[in-house]
Design an enzyme around this catalytic site. Structure first.
Site, PDB file in Angstrom:
ATOM      1  N   TRP A 196     142.414  74.729  31.692  1.00  0.00           N
ATOM      2  CA  TRP A 196     142.659  75.374  30.543  1.00  0.00           C
ATOM      3  C   TRP A 196     142.712  77.162  30.986  1.00  0.00           C
ATOM      4  O   TRP A 196     141.626  77.280  31.809  1.00  0.00           O
ATOM      5  CB  TRP A 196     141.891  75.355  29.165  1.00  0.00           C
ATOM      6  CG  TRP A 196     142.178  76.460  28.412  1.00  0.00           C
ATOM      7  CD1 TRP A 196     142.959  76.453  27.220  1.00  0.00           C
ATOM      8  CD2 TRP A 196     141.433  77.683  27.956  1.00  0.00           C
ATOM      9  NE1 TRP A 196     142.803  77.656  26.495  1.00  0.00           N
ATOM     10  CE2 TRP A 196     141.967  78.408  26.947  1.00  0.00           C
ATOM     11  CE3 TRP A 196     140.085  78.137  28.718  1.00  0.00           C
ATOM     12  CZ2 TRP A 196     141.451  79.563  26.608  1.00  0.00           C
ATOM     13  CZ3 TRP A 196     139.791  79.316  28.458  1.00  0.00           C
ATOM     14  CH2 TRP A 196     140.277  80.154  27.219  1.00  0.00           C
ATOM     15  N   ASP A 363     151.127  82.550  13.666  1.00  0.00           N
ATOM     16  CA  ASP A 363     150.552  81.468  14.177  1.00  0.00           C
ATOM     17  C   ASP A 363     149.185  80.576  13.185  1.00  0.00           C
ATOM     18  O   ASP A 363     149.587  80.768  12.116  1.00  0.00           O
ATOM     19  CB  ASP A 363     149.585  82.257  15.555  1.00  0.00           C
ATOM     20  CG  ASP A 363     149.732  81.116  16.448  1.00  0.00           C
ATOM     21  OD1 ASP A 363     148.537  80.360  16.460  1.00  0.00           O
ATOM     22  OD2 ASP A 363     150.472  81.340  17.656  1.00  0.00           O
ATOM     23  N   ASP A 364     148.472  80.255  13.839  1.00  0.00           N
ATOM     24  CA  ASP A 364     147.576  79.250  13.236  1.00  0.00           C
ATOM     25  C   ASP A 364     146.917  80.097  12.033  1.00  0.00           C
ATOM     26  O   ASP A 364     146.531  81.153  12.063  1.00  0.00           O
ATOM     27  CB  ASP A 364     146.359  78.957  14.184  1.00  0.00           C
ATOM     28  CG  ASP A 364     145.511  77.900  13.525  1.00  0.00           C
ATOM     29  OD1 ASP A 364     145.559  77.480  12.687  1.00  0.00           O
ATOM     30  OD2 ASP A 364     144.785  77.382  14.590  1.00  0.00           O
ATOM     31  N   ARG A 440     137.402  70.958  19.710  1.00  0.00           N
ATOM     32  CA  ARG A 440     137.785  71.767  18.668  1.00  0.00           C
ATOM     33  C   ARG A 440     137.594  71.506  17.406  1.00  0.00           C
ATOM     34  O   ARG A 440     138.459  71.629  16.510  1.00  0.00           O
ATOM     35  CB  ARG A 440     139.246  72.076  18.959  1.00  0.00           C
ATOM     36  CG  ARG A 440     139.433  73.782  18.932  1.00  0.00           C
ATOM     37  CD  ARG A 440     140.930  74.071  18.909  1.00  0.00           C
ATOM     38  NE  ARG A 440     141.046  75.645  18.697  1.00  0.00           N
ATOM     39  CZ  ARG A 440     142.004  76.256  18.139  1.00  0.00           C
ATOM     40  NH1 ARG A 440     143.151  75.700  18.007  1.00  0.00           N
ATOM     41  NH2 ARG A 440     142.087  77.677  18.191  1.00  0.00           N
ATOM     42  N   LYS A 473     156.358  77.099  16.641  1.00  0.00           N
ATOM     43  CA  LYS A 473     155.679  76.744  17.796  1.00  0.00           C
ATOM     44  C   LYS A 473     154.950  75.665  17.482  1.00  0.00           C
ATOM     45  O   LYS A 473     154.120  75.485  16.411  1.00  0.00           O
ATOM     46  CB  LYS A 473     154.841  77.984  18.129  1.00  0.00           C
ATOM     47  CG  LYS A 473     153.625  77.866  19.079  1.00  0.00           C
ATOM     48  CD  LYS A 473     152.832  79.021  19.160  1.00  0.00           C
ATOM     49  CE  LYS A 473     151.679  78.904  20.088  1.00  0.00           C
ATOM     50  NZ  LYS A 473     150.736  80.087  19.892  1.00  0.00           N
ATOM     51  N   ASP A 475     152.150  73.217  18.532  1.00  0.00           N
ATOM     52  CA  ASP A 475     150.795  73.381  19.437  1.00  0.00           C
ATOM     53  C   ASP A 475     150.327  72.034  19.427  1.00  0.00           C
ATOM     54  O   ASP A 475     150.666  71.119  18.660  1.00  0.00           O
ATOM     55  CB  ASP A 475     149.740  74.230  18.567  1.00  0.00           C
ATOM     56  CG  ASP A 475     148.805  74.924  19.745  1.00  0.00           C
ATOM     57  OD1 ASP A 475     148.873  74.426  21.039  1.00  0.00           O
ATOM     58  OD2 ASP A 475     148.411  75.887  19.459  1.00  0.00           O
ATOM     59  N   MET A 476     149.324  71.724  20.370  1.00  0.00           N
ATOM     60  CA  MET A 476     148.476  70.236  20.625  1.00  0.00           C
ATOM     61  C   MET A 476     147.151  70.653  21.229  1.00  0.00           C
ATOM     62  O   MET A 476     147.264  70.944  22.640  1.00  0.00           O
ATOM     63  CB  MET A 476     149.331  69.187  21.170  1.00  0.00           C
ATOM     64  CG  MET A 476     148.980  68.114  21.136  1.00  0.00           C
ATOM     65  SD  MET A 476     147.360  67.670  22.200  1.00  0.00           S
ATOM     66  CE  MET A 476     148.334  67.488  23.854  1.00  0.00           C
ATOM     67  N   ASN A 477     145.981  70.639  20.627  1.00  0.00           N
ATOM     68  CA  ASN A 477     145.105  71.316  20.932  1.00  0.00           C
ATOM     69  C   ASN A 477     143.767  70.332  21.238  1.00  0.00           C
ATOM     70  O   ASN A 477     142.435  70.836  21.432  1.00  0.00           O
ATOM     71  CB  ASN A 477     144.520  72.478  20.072  1.00  0.00           C
ATOM     72  CG  ASN A 477     145.225  73.619  20.229  1.00  0.00           C
ATOM     73  OD1 ASN A 477     145.691  74.193  21.283  1.00  0.00           O
ATOM     74  ND2 ASN A 477     145.687  74.323  19.143  1.00  0.00           N
ATOM     75  N   CYS A 523     153.622  74.007  23.152  1.00  0.00           N
ATOM     76  CA  CYS A 523     152.271  74.725  23.379  1.00  0.00           C
ATOM     77  C   CYS A 523     151.399  73.495  23.417  1.00  0.00           C
ATOM     78  O   CYS A 523     151.334  72.587  22.436  1.00  0.00           O
ATOM     79  CB  CYS A 523     151.990  75.811  22.220  1.00  0.00           C
ATOM     80  SG  CYS A 523     150.310  76.379  22.537  1.00  0.00           S
ATOM     81  N   ASP A 545     147.070  79.825  27.772  1.00  0.00           N
ATOM     82  CA  ASP A 545     146.538  80.874  26.617  1.00  0.00           C
ATOM     83  C   ASP A 545     145.932  82.020  27.532  1.00  0.00           C
ATOM     84  O   ASP A 545     145.594  83.129  26.744  1.00  0.00           O
ATOM     85  CB  ASP A 545     145.034  80.369  26.251  1.00  0.00           C
ATOM     86  CG  ASP A 545     145.674  79.430  24.635  1.00  0.00           C
ATOM     87  OD1 ASP A 545     146.902  79.388  24.269  1.00  0.00           O
ATOM     88  OD2 ASP A 545     144.768  78.523  24.541  1.00  0.00           O
TER      89      ASP A 545
HETATM   90  C1  GLA Z   1     146.109  77.261  20.884  1.00  0.00           C
HETATM   91  C2  GLA Z   1     147.196  78.060  21.596  1.00  0.00           C
HETATM   92  C3  GLA Z   1     147.416  79.513  21.045  1.00  0.00           C
HETATM   93  C4  GLA Z   1     147.093  79.622  19.545  1.00  0.00           C
HETATM   94  C5  GLA Z   1     145.903  78.737  18.957  1.00  0.00           C
HETATM   95  C6  GLA Z   1     145.864  78.600  17.613  1.00  0.00           C
HETATM   96  O1  GLA Z   1     145.234  77.709  21.737  1.00  0.00           O
HETATM   97  O2  GLA Z   1     147.476  77.881  22.784  1.00  0.00           O
HETATM   98  O3  GLA Z   1     148.280  80.128  21.655  1.00  0.00           O
HETATM   99  O4  GLA Z   1     148.166  78.955  18.915  1.00  0.00           O
HETATM  100  O5  GLA Z   1     145.932  77.424  19.594  1.00  0.00           O
HETATM  101  O6  GLA Z   1     144.718  77.881  17.154  1.00  0.00           O
END
Ligand code: GLA
Length: 725
Positions: A196, A363-364, A440, A473, A475-477, A523, A545
């Protein structure tokens, strides 16, 4: 155009050739396929001597008359398990009797103009295709090997299809997308390793005897090792020498292994990771592997990369977007994180008005009860406590300020503290009676369950239908840990990792084809799923990030090994940087974010007047080179991994225009003056080099430009070049 796939009946050799390369293999004794050549173009000569038996003791023969004819010593096209080859196998299948020996031999072949796409998985479009059918008589199994060759590209796309013709099911324990035996081993291997915020660092080490693997077991292609490896001669550099690149068009758990054997041959093969994988293939069913893209370059690493870039832009990325100007976004994440209101968003949008930024991305944190990363994932409805007017007011504000609106989703995840989890606790990946690992604070949805995917189609589809949204966007965290599905029967549990990613593709296919005017960016905690399969749906991906300009010099340089600049999303962010606290000049942040698909990720309201004023001129600068970012040929000139400078040049296809970026990584007192030779320009054209005068191409290429020696830490020079009469 010289593009052909031919079969020479006398030699029993297949030749796949274009102007750049030839790939050749033949049907040897016993019907086994033996690899002969992948490299520079050759005419249709008899090169079967390459696969004549090599005498070695202890090599088991499959032919009783000729004791030295052993698969263990012959170059294989798609090595089978057993039958004498002790090296890494490409296939491992278990029948119901417990037998794992499959004896695939040539049966027939066909050549097709129109390449058949893989069902439910991304693959390259176009290209002439050879399909060689192998047959395992004992087990009634058919295997089709696909080889696609493209006009002018020194590349072959490969994949494998297995069809079970037997009356009982079989277990697929391994089925590679490709395997290649090269008759030498004095290679270096190059991988893109990282983590990361430090994705895709170039690591080059000598290949040695034994097995080496790049892989992921995470359910995603990962931040850690990209599904890519290159094998190059020891003296190959950016512009000189032979190199083979291997890249999987796959986003799930994968493996690519190299093996150097006793005779000094190199075997390389890869595909879905065989660890914890077992696919039950019922009678009459078909299993298709992901595609692998093999590139050969005899002009160094830069040329290998340009081959990948052209191929992916022309044949992989959605053709509606591949060469289309990208949105220049302002994303609110680093300026507000979860702490925003309708008013703060509208103030940010207002501030961006007139800068040239054309899309605002929320965003989030806009949905459910998402006020921190502990809650709300899965609840894809607007958090009206934060956004009293729903999304409508924010979108209206964007339109008033001449901008489009974009939004963030993390479709694959669920928070325990969410309405979705409370309603469907069985919808996440988990083992009964085992407390799942959280990452997370979140869990992964069980995409093998069609109800989950249907819910997401509707929930995300509703938001996209009801609102004027131009950009998403995705995402997948987090990665998959306790790999178990409450939906699947016991016999299908080891299919979950692959079923998961197939369903991710299905949802991406549905959303991108239903909402064709929405631009999708990928993302995964930054660049944790930056692979060709994702690029099929998402023309660009948030590269990392870490948007510190100095870190980005490494990350973007490494990423460019396979992926075009236009696929890397990069934003100008605030200083000190939120990930590493580093301070870099605003100009450097702007230029580094210009050598990719650009945007902004900082609070415009907290900039000084002087800083703010620079935004509009940066956007204009970016627009002036965006055609190069979309369509140009990249020349990596100086590697930050090897020295104190990063330098890249991007040249238009007609060589009339170019842009050059230099960054000094660390200031040195009384340093040498860097004289940097450019590449890729027309030797006989004159170029106006911004701020430096007019030079003929051959001077720029053979003598180079002289730069100041007193650049500071992370200071950049960015020059545009235009050919003049
Ligand atoms: C990830 C993305 C970031 C942002 C956060 C939001 O880390 O890489 O750019 O969107 O999630 O929670």
């Amino acid at each position: 155009m010289i593009l052909s796939i031919t079969y020479n009946k006398d030699y029993k050799i297949f030749y796949l050739s274009n102007e750049e390369c030839t790939y050749a293999f033949h049907i040897g004794d016993g019907g086994y396929l033996h690899h002969l050549h992948f490299g520079g173009r050759i005419s249709e000569e008899d090169i079967r001597y390459l696969s004549r038996e090599l005498k070695t003791e202890f090599a088991p023969a499959y032919n009783a008359r000729e004791q030295y004819v052993s698969l263990d010593t012959l170059p294989q096209e798609y090595p089978i398990y057993g039958m004498g080859d002790f090296r890494e196998t490409a296939v491992l299948i278990r029948t119901q009797s417990g037998n794992r020996i499959t004896n695939f031999k040539y049966k027939c072949h066909k050549i097709v103009d129109k390449k058949p796409q893989i069902g439910g998985m991304p693959s390259l479009r176009g290209g002439e295709t050879l399909i060689v059918t192998l047959w395992d008589q004992e087990n009634n199994l058919q295997m089709d090997l696909y080889y696609t060759i493209y006009d002018k590209q020194s590349a072959i796309a490969r994949r494998t299809v297995l069809i079970n013709m037997y009356k009982e099911s079989v277990d697929i324990l391994k089925l590679n997308s490709f395997s290649l035996d090269i008759n030498r081993f004095s290679f270096d291997k190059i991988c893109l390793q990282g983590g990361w915020a430090k994705e895709r660092s170039i690591e080059r080490t000598p290949l040695s005897h034994g097995i080496f693997e790049v892989s992921s077991t995470r359910g995603s292609s990962s931040h850690h090792l990209n599904p890519f490896i290159a094998l190059c001669d020891r003296n190959t550099n950016e512009d000189y020498g032979e190199v083979y690149g291997f890249n999987l068009v796959y986003s799930g758990s994968y493996s690519i292994k190299t093996q150097v054997d006793q005779l000094g041959f190199t075997r390389i093969g890869g595909g879905i990771n065989e660890k914890d994988f077992c696919w039950k293939l019922k009678s009459g069913e078909t299993f298709e592997t992901p595609e692998a893209v093999l590139v050969y370059s005899e002009h160094g690493l830069s040329e290998m990369s340009r081959q990948y870039h052209r191929l992916y832009r022309d044949c992989l990325i959605n053709s509606n977007y591949a060469y289309k100007k990208r949105p220049i976004v302002l994303n609110n994440w680093e300026s507000t994180y979860f702490d925003f209101t309708e008013k703060t968003m509208c103030d940010l949008i207002e501030k961006a008005k007139g800068t040239g930024i054309d899309t605002f991305v929320l965003d989030d944190g806009w949905f459910g009860s998402r006020n921190s990363d502990t809650a709300g994932l899965g609840d894809w409805f607007v958090n009206t406590a934060k956004l009293q007017g729903g999304l409508k007011n924010v979108i209206k504000k964007c339109h008033e300020c001449g901008m489009k609106f974009g939004i963030w989703f993390e479709p694959e995840m669920v928070s325990e503290d969410s309405d979705l989890y409370r309603a469907h606790p069985d919808w996440c990946i988990q083992v009964p009676n085992v407390t799942p690992c959280k990452s997370r604070h979140q869990l992964v949805l069980d995409f093998s369950n069609p109800e989950v995917v249907e819910y997401l189609k509707k929930a995300i589809g509703d938001i996209l239908t009801e609102n004027d949204i131009s950009y998403v966007k995705w995402d997948m965290n987090r990665n998959i840990t306790e790999c178990y599905s409450l939906y699947l029967n016991a016999e299908h549990q080891q299919e979950l990792m692959h079923r998961y990613i197939l369903a991710v593709y299905a949802l991406a296919e549905y959303l991108t084809s239903t909402f064709i005017n929405v631009f999708f960016e990928g993302c995964s905690g930054g660049g944790g799923r930056f692979d060709p399969a994702m690029l099929y749906y998402f023309p660009q991906i948030w590269t990392s990030d870490n948007s510190d300009a100095a870190s980005r010099a490494y990350i973007q340089y490494g990423t460019s090994m396979c992926y075009p600049l236009s696929t890397m999303s990069g934003h100008v962010s605030v200083c000190p940087n939120h990930q590493n606290n580093r301070v870099t000049p605003l100009k450097s942040r702007m230029y580094m974010a210009s050598f990719c698909s650009t945007g902004y990720e900082l609070n415009l309201n907290s900039l000084t007047e002087a800083e703010f004023e620079k935004i509009a001129s940066h956007v204009r600068f970016y627009q002036s080179i965006s055609d190069l970012i979309l369509d140009g040929d990249l020349y990596r000139i100086l590697s930050p991994f090897e020295g104190n400078y990063f330098a890249e040049l991007i040249v238009s296809r007609d060589k009339k225009k170019a842009a050059f970026l230099l960054m000094k990584m660390s200031a040195r007192t009384n340093d040498c003056y860097p004289i940097i030779k450019l590449q890729g320009l027309d030797e006989n054209s004159h170029y106006e080099v911004e701020g430096m005068g007019v030079y003929i191409g051959n001077v720029l290429i053979n003598v180079g430009l002289k730069f100041q020696n007193d650049l500071n830490d992370f200071e950049t020079i960015c020059l545009r070049l235009n050919s003049v009469k």
